[in-house]
Design an enzyme around this catalytic site. Structure first.
Site, PDB file in Angstrom:
ATOM      1  N   ASP A 157       0.816  -1.207   0.000  1.00 50.26           N
ATOM      2  CA  ASP A 157       0.000   0.000   0.000  1.00 50.26           C
ATOM      3  C   ASP A 157       0.854   1.264   0.000  1.00 50.26           C
ATOM      4  OD1 ASP A 157      -2.178  -1.697   0.234  1.00 50.26           O
ATOM      5  OD2 ASP A 157      -2.271  -1.511   2.415  1.00 50.26           O
ATOM      6  N   LYS A 158       0.273   2.325  -0.489  1.00 48.36           N
ATOM      7  CA  LYS A 158       0.968   3.623  -0.538  1.00 48.36           C
ATOM      8  C   LYS A 158       1.607   3.972   0.798  1.00 48.36           C
ATOM      9  CE  LYS A 158       0.032   8.579  -0.936  1.00 48.36           C
ATOM     10  NZ  LYS A 158      -0.998   9.619  -1.139  1.00 48.36           N
TER      11      LYS A 158
END
Length: 339
Positions: free
Chosen positions: A144-145
């Site tokens: 994830d970011k």
């Protein structure tokens, strides 16, 4: 567009199908995966004894002469950007990077630039021989970011195919460091009563569910027990801070979107700072130091870091193992909790 010709002779006792025979005998330096070979067969780029064969099931014999025409890898529409990268390992086949929190892995409509792929296009340059017919890095897995940590990225079609197979058969060692609320302890009767939660030797909590996109909030994933995709996470407590917070290690058997975050919340132990799955909780007064409480309250991302990555090198067969220490924000939280 220019092209190159790969020529070779089918070896002894070939597999009965053309695609399998090519995958076995194509020269290693051609760096062609079975998937790419299947596409080349379909495109009419494979000649056997001078005749085009477009049926992957066609039979070949020992001594048949094969010619494969490969178009030069096309330029990608994604743009290179000179963004600093922390490289843990790199060779002609792959690169392992320690991604910082806040960086998206792949360009998307909302984030067309500033991504890991943009940075890799600039960093690798002409070293990218092409994945799927394009000069681009082969993204094998994502994080994830706002999760930091280790990622392996393929530079060639062959490496992409081989690494993808390892992720598919769950043989890759992926372990994450995290801070969560509460203590996921096998002795906790509440935990034992949650569907999908079981226990393994050594104090390991195993969470087994299915995951799918949430019905009403499309940005979230939801736990299911029918439908969706099978997901398994194993959790082991590394250190506890009273009964309010724990440092845990989460090992992925599968790698679904938001898997650790969803599973930890399902078990009642949401990750500190998680803005989507309930990681903003008020701590009991004086449960931790004021400094630690302030850090927990202000933690602006899920406290999750992909700290361990291990896999077999697609060309050499060597087992590679990498570790990345906690990033600054998580290390500061850990130090404050210990103090």
């Amino acid at each position: 567009m220019s092209s190159k010709l790969v020529t070779f002779v089918v070896g002894a006792a070939p597999p009965p199908r053309l695609d399998k025979a090519l995958a076995r005998d194509v020269p290693e330096e051609a760096a062609l995966s079975r998937t790419r070979l299947a596409r080349l067969i379909e495109a009419g780029a494979v000649h056997v004894n001078g005749a085009v064969l477009q049926d992957a099931k066609a039979r070949v014999a020992e001594g048949d002469e094969v010619q494969i025409t490969i178009e030069e890898a096309a330029e990608t529409h994604m743009l290179p950007e000179h963004i600093p990268l922390e490289v843990a390992f790199e060779d002609d086949d792959l690169i392992v990077v320690n991604k910082p929190a806040g960086m998206v892995v792949h360009p998307a409509p909302g984030t067309p630039s500033g991504t890991l792929v943009n940075a890799l296009l600039a960093h690798c340059g002409d070293a990218l021989s092409g994945v799927g017919g394009q000069k681009r890095p082969g993204i094998v897995h994502r994080i994830d970011k706002d999760t930091s940590g280790l990622l392996v990225v393929a530079k060639t079609d062959m490496a992409h195919s081989a690494l993808s197979a390892q992720f598919a058969d769950h043989s890759v060692d992926r372990r994450y460091q995290a801070f969560c609320y509460g203590v996921p302890d096998a002795a906790d009767p509440r935990l034992g009563g949650i569907r999908g939660v079981s226990f393994e030797p050594g104090g390991v909590v195993k969470i087994t569910t299915h995951l799918a996109r949430h019905k009403t909030d499309r940005q979230k994933q939801a736990v299911l027990f029918q439908g969706g995709r099978h997901a398994i996470t194993r959790v082991k407590v590394r250190e506890t801070f009273g009964e309010v917070l724990s440092w845990v290690e989460c090992a992925l058997e599968t790698g679904r979107t938001h898997q650790i975050r969803v599973h930890m919340t399902h078990a009642g132990h949401a990750l500190v700072g998680d803005p989507v799955y309930g990681g903003k909780r008020k701590l009991r007064k004086n449960a931790v130091s004021e400094t630690a409480e302030n850090i927990v309250r202000g933690f602006d991302r899920q406290a999750l870091h992909a700290g361990v990555l291990g896999f077999v090198h697609p060309r050499s067969g060597e087992t590679l193992h990498f570790e990345a220490p906690m990033p600054t924000d998580m290390a500061a939280l850990h130090a404050a909790l210990r103090a």
